[in-house]
Design an enzyme around this catalytic site. Structure first.
Site, PDB file in Angstrom:
ATOM      1  CG  ASP A 148      -7.317  32.589 -13.554  1.00 50.14           C
ATOM      2  OD1 ASP A 148      -8.397  32.065 -14.442  1.00 50.14           O
ATOM      3  OD2 ASP A 148      -6.348  33.342 -13.942  1.00 50.14           O
TER       4      ASP A 148
ATOM      5  N   GLY B 223      -9.517  37.335 -20.167  1.00 39.49           N
ATOM      6  CA  GLY B 223      -8.674  38.364 -20.882  1.00 39.49           C
ATOM      7  C   GLY B 223      -9.458  39.867 -20.986  1.00 39.49           C
ATOM      8  N   GLY B 224     -10.016  40.156 -19.947  1.00 37.42           N
ATOM      9  CA  GLY B 224     -10.818  41.463 -19.876  1.00 37.42           C
ATOM     10  C   GLY B 224      -9.948  42.682 -19.793  1.00 37.42           C
TER      11      GLY B 224
HETATM   12 ZN   LIG Z   1      -7.790  33.404 -18.244  1.00 35.20          ZN
END
Ligand SMILES: [Zn+2]
Length: 286
Positions: free
Chosen positions: A80, A209-210
């Protein structure tokens, strides 16, 4: 089984679902994600930020690979927000099957050049690549950071970026932020931007940013081509809330006594997200 992100996201558009990418930084979270995926027959993405990789150290991934390779359910081990070629190469050496190269804060042409280089290196060994265009917001509550003012992804630029770099997936900025939103900050997702991008590119899109976005907006995003949704804060928050409760209630010091309840709390969030994204039961598609 362990597969690339390209393979993992292939059926998402046609079958209209998204797969959760869960950030993990220890074996308790690996257990939460892998066991929940197995019990609900859902594919899942194990996501590791460079700062999380530095914490768990490279050897940790021998365990993660062994555990996921033996599973009947498909998994991806994904880097990530890789920020450099060095980050990407380290992840590939650890056995990751997907990497993100985040050049979103660079001038556009530099982002294209860096991402193209990573695609060349990663594709040579069958590893998928996620790029990013536009900027994800920052609520100030996470290790992932972000920016205080979101720059929305420009749809025409996204089309050009995908064509020129050859990325497998693209993280877009439509107004989400990393972390848990403060009470006075309401995320406003720009669905028209997402709709425009998804009409221009055929690769699956990624929503960062879920956590803490309204469920209805997430469900709509899935119908507009989002195939991967990153979840970190929601799951970790539930885990440590429970850990604090256990530690204030008991005088235990054995990890195997303390951690089972927090793992269950994290699993509850994971199960809910898998169901919201529509990935429950979809392992049979692979
Ligand atoms: Zn991210």
């Amino acid at each position: 089984m362990l597969i690339s992100m390209h393979e993992m996201l292939k059926p998402t558009r046609e079958h209209r679902f998204a797969i959760g990418a869960f950030n993990v930084a220890d074996s308790c979270f690996i257990r939460a994600v892998v066991e929940e995926a197995e019990s609900t027959n859902s594919p899942a993405i194990i996501s590791i930020h460079p700062s999380e990789l530095a914490f768990v150290t490279d050897e940790f991934f021998a365990y993660v690979r062994e555990r996921t390779l033996r599973s009947p359910v498909p998994f991806v081990i994904h880097l990530d927000h890789g920020a450099s070629i060095a980050h990407v190469m380290r992840a590939i050496q650890c056995g990751f099957t997907s990497v993100m190269i985040d050049g979103s804060l660079l001038p556009y042409e530099d982002n294209v050049a860096l991402t193209t280089e990573v695609v060349k290196l990663a594709h040579a060994v069958g590893v998928s690549v996620e790029g990013e265009l536009g900027t994800i917001g920052d609520t100030g509550t996470t290790i992932e950071g972000g920016v205080s003012k979101v720059i929305y992804t420009e749809p025409a630029q996204a089309e050009d970026f995908v064509k020129r770099t050859g990325v497998d997936t693209l993280a877009v900025a439509i107004g989400t932020a990393h972390g848990i939103y403060p009470k006075d900050l309401k995320p406003e997702l720009q669905m028209h931007i997402l709709r425009d991008i998804s009409q221009r590119v055929t690769i699956p899109l990624v929503l960062h940013g879920g956590s803490a976005n309204p469920d209805a907006e997430i469900a709509e995003a899935v119908t507009l081509g989002v195939g991967k949704i990153n979840i970190s804060s929601d799951m970790k928050f539930a885990y440590f809330k429970k850990a604090r409760e256990v530690l204030s209630r008991e005088t235990w010091w054995d990890p195997n006594a303390i951690y089972p309840e927090p793992i269950l709390a994290a699993k509850e969030v994971i199960r809910y997200k898998m169901s919201l994204f529509g990935s429950t039961g979809k392992a049979s598609l692979y």
